[in-house]
Scaffold this active site. Structure first.
Site, PDB file in Angstrom:
ATOM      1  N   CYS A  27      33.670  39.818  65.984  1.00 18.82           N
ATOM      2  CA  CYS A  27      34.831  39.509  66.819  1.00 18.82           C
ATOM      3  C   CYS A  27      35.820  40.687  66.823  1.00 18.82           C
ATOM      4  O   CYS A  27      35.489  41.743  67.344  1.00 18.82           O
ATOM      5  CB  CYS A  27      35.470  38.206  66.349  1.00 18.82           C
ATOM      6  SG  CYS A  27      36.475  37.440  67.628  1.00 18.82           S
ATOM      7  N   HIS A  78      30.424  34.768  66.185  1.00 20.41           N
ATOM      8  CA  HIS A  78      30.616  34.545  64.753  1.00 20.41           C
ATOM      9  C   HIS A  78      29.314  34.046  64.116  1.00 20.41           C
ATOM     10  O   HIS A  78      29.058  32.843  64.125  1.00 20.41           O
ATOM     11  CB  HIS A  78      31.722  33.511  64.531  1.00 20.41           C
ATOM     12  CG  HIS A  78      33.076  34.024  64.883  1.00 20.41           C
ATOM     13  ND1 HIS A  78      33.851  34.729  63.987  1.00 20.41           N
ATOM     14  CD2 HIS A  78      33.782  33.963  66.037  1.00 20.41           C
ATOM     15  CE1 HIS A  78      34.995  35.066  64.574  1.00 20.41           C
ATOM     16  NE2 HIS A  78      34.973  34.623  65.820  1.00 20.41           N
ATOM     17  N   GLU A 110      28.750  33.788  61.101  1.00 19.74           N
ATOM     18  CA  GLU A 110      29.053  33.118  59.832  1.00 19.74           C
ATOM     19  C   GLU A 110      29.294  31.622  59.985  1.00 19.74           C
ATOM     20  O   GLU A 110      29.254  30.892  59.011  1.00 19.74           O
ATOM     21  CB  GLU A 110      30.261  33.785  59.158  1.00 19.74           C
ATOM     22  CG  GLU A 110      31.615  33.574  59.844  1.00 19.74           C
ATOM     23  CD  GLU A 110      31.925  34.564  60.968  1.00 19.74           C
ATOM     24  OE1 GLU A 110      30.975  35.076  61.581  1.00 19.74           O
ATOM     25  OE2 GLU A 110      33.118  34.812  61.229  1.00 19.74           O
TER      26      GLU A 110
END
Ligand code: XMP
Length: 606
Positions: free
Chosen positions: A80, A172, A174
């Site tokens: 990001c 993202h 994660e």
């Protein structure tokens, strides 16, 4: 032994800590570093990951951080903001625009080691305002996304330079909603950085117990025990670390609990052998007094948190417990959402992070054994400690309880201002056979790592479910000022919905308790309780003239760590049953199903 390790630079994104957790789950040590740390603090790592950021834009002025990291001979991957920053550093371009929220499909341009083992199209999770529109000479586009039902193309969703070993993802990986995000992180950490997975979490409980013993020394702890999984796991660890005589527990009925909750909690603690050291106080009146007339969500949260401390301190004095540290079952999202890392935005003030508790933390008066963990890790720990599965797998219930599910308002919302927003949403909803009506109330959400306080939309129409979710997704992309969509469970919307004035009262709490009990009961009977991660029931003060003053929203979600969430589908028969059961409650004129992902909504409405 020496472990291979990765640095995660925390620019304050909601997910920086989650990146570290995901790397550790691979068996590689990950350490959080601050952007301005001196370069020496980055030199012992095999790789670096740069997080997202709520307040910094790679589009505007140059962010202030240790840029010498780019001279280090190790691979760097940015997510990001980190992705945009890498693009810019190496001669690319970033613009303010091209925003995306929620799910998108990543299309790979060519096979690449970062995406080894994955398909040509991958479901990823987006939350950004700015975008990369060009990359520097060494770089190539590795993937782009198609998002929204229109399948709009967003370039440079993944970029890289194999010569420089610098990479960036706009999405993202994660978060759990990037379906194969863990594999992407593994490809970077184990593959491109070449880290050996030698770090294990198997003795995490032992590590926490050691840490507690060091912090508490020969002192004592008085633990606030709500009875949820977090405070119960914390109680078990503290009991092991300190022995039963140096631990006391306090369960407070704040009047914001579910039906019959306190009785159940005291029973559970007794079953765990902690009955003798557990104290109970009914402080309903005190909490109701503190909340009287308050309508703003953050003020409500602060009053609830502060009242916990007042009651706690008074009970401690009454019981003659004077030298104890305050124990809490705080977990990591409580800290990060309260803006508790240096750059994170305050999404909401969690009850265990109000100013008076922050002061006690600064004075070293608070013990929080689980402060580094997410819910899923706490549950694993709970299972390893032998807690009963019904307790470990209970739906999470927030400390401020029903207080943040009972929306309040002064009734003065400007309905005229909502008209343009309604028109824009209606144009998007119409092809899905849905009517869209902005609701004159606001709820809390999170967009691109920042708090939002915006209007929900009521979508009315036959569905089916996936079409309603698709329409909502498109509305979030295109219409500013909306952070939630609610699907009306009745076939028609009333001709007019007006703002209603309402505060926290015993009668409204009882109504919400009854609504919540009906929802929970239905989920259990239909075998949905285990499938759904959490399901707040929310009472919203909206008036349909001639019909009633309260609207009920059901908010079933799927999640793992609560940092992101997807709306959970309820079968049509369950929707109909719940609608009828809730409409039968006094004053309730309508029932809606929240179909919002997080982001842009949060799980709770406040
Ligand atoms: P949101 O609404 O931010 O919630 O998506 C994420 C998770 O946190 C819970 N929550 C809280 N838990 N104290 C808590 O112990 C709080 O003040 C608090 N606020 C939200 C929420 O229920 C969800 O599981």
């Amino acid at each position: 032994m020496e472990h291979d390790a990765v640095a995660v630079i925390d620019f304050g994104g909601q997910y920086a800590h989650l990146i570290a957790t995901k790397v550790r789950a691979l068996g590689v040590l990950a350490e959080i570093r601050q952007p301005e740390d001196p370069i020496e603090r980055f030199q012992s790592y095999q790789g670096i990951i740069i997080s997202g950021s709520p307040s910094l834009s790679a589009f505007g002025e140059d962010a202030d951080y240790t840029r010498a990291i780019y001279d280090l001979p190790v691979p760097i991957l940015g997510f990001c903001f980190g992705h945009q920053e890498i693009a810019k550093h190496y001669g690319g371009q970033v613009i303010h625009g091209g925003r995306e929220w929620g799910p998108a499909d990543l299309q790979l341009v060519r096979p690449h080691p970062l995406f080894e083992g994955l398909g040509a199209t991958e479901r990823v999770w987006m939350s950004h305002f700015d975008s990369v529109t060009a990359v520097g000479p060494d770089f190539e586009e590795l993937g782009y996304t198609l998002s929204g039902t229109a399948g709009e193309r967003h370039g440079f969703a993944a970029i890289g330079s194999d010569r420089l070993r610098r990479y960036g993802f706009q999405f993202h990986p994660e978060v759990d909603d990037t379906v194969h995000g863990e594999r992407m992180i593994a490809n970077f950490v184990l593959g491109i950085c070449g880290c050996r997975p030698t770090w294990t979490t198997s003795n995490y409980a032992a590590e926490i117990i050691d840490r507690v013993r060091t912090q508490v020394g020969d002192g004592r702890v008085f633990l606030l025990a709500s009875g949820g999984v977090d405070s119960t796991v914390a109680a078990r660890l503290l009991a092991e670390a300190l022995g039963p005589d140096r631990l006391r527990l306090l369960h407070i009925d704040n009047g914001l609990m579910r039906q019959d909750e306190s009785r159940q909690v005291l029973h559970n603690l007794a079953q765990m052998g902690l009955g003798a050291q557990t104290h109970f106080v009914d402080a309903t009146d005190e909490f109701l007094t503190a909340l009287a007339g308050v309508t703003d969500p953050e003020t409500k949260r602060r009053h609830i948190g502060a009242t916990f401390v007042t009651v706690f301190e008074r009970e401690a004095r009454r019981l003659g417990i004077t030298d104890h540290l305050l124990g809490q079952g705080t977990i990591y999202p409580d800290t990060i959402e309260t803006g508790g890392t240096r750059r994170a935005d305050v999404i909401k003030t969690h009850h265990n992070r109000v100013p008076v508790i922050e002061d006690m933390i600064a004075a070293g008066r608070v013990v929080e054994p689980l402060a580094e963990l997410y819910k899923v890790e706490v549950r694993r720990l709970g299972e390893a400690l032998g807690l009963p599965p019904e307790l470990v797998w209970r739906h999470p219930f927030p400390g401020p309880g029903l207080g943040i599910r009972l929306l309040c308002a002064d009734g003065g919302e400007d309905t005229a201002a909502l008209a343009p927003l309604g028109a824009a949403a209606a144009a998007i909803a119409a092809p899905y056979g849905l009517a869209a009506m902005p609701l004159p109330i606001r709820s809390v959400g999170v967009k691109a790592d920042l708090r939002s306080y915006e209007h929900p939309l009521l979508l009315t129409g036959a569905g089916p479910w996936d079409q309603v979710v698709a329409a909502a997704g498109q509305i979030f992309q295109a219409v500013a000022g909306v952070n939630r969509c609610v699907w009306n469970l009745e076939p028609e919307a009333p001709p007019e919905i007006r703002p209603a004035a309402a505060t926290v009262t015993r009668a409204r709490l009882d109504l919400l308790r009854a609504a919540d009990a009906r929802v929970m009961d239905a989920l259990r009977r239909h075998g949905l309780y285990e499938v759904i991660w959490q399901c707040p029931t929310v009472l919203v003060p909206l008036a349909a003239p001639g019909r009633g003053d309260e609207f009920v929203v059901i908010r079933p979600v799927l999640s793992e760590r609560a940092m992101t969430a997807a709306p959970a589908e309820l079968p049509p028969a369950v929707r109909a049953e719940l609608r009828d059961a809730l409409l039968a409650l006094p004053g309730v004129w309508g029932v809606g199903l929240d179909v919002t992902s997080k982001p842009p909504g949060t799980i709770e409405w406040e």
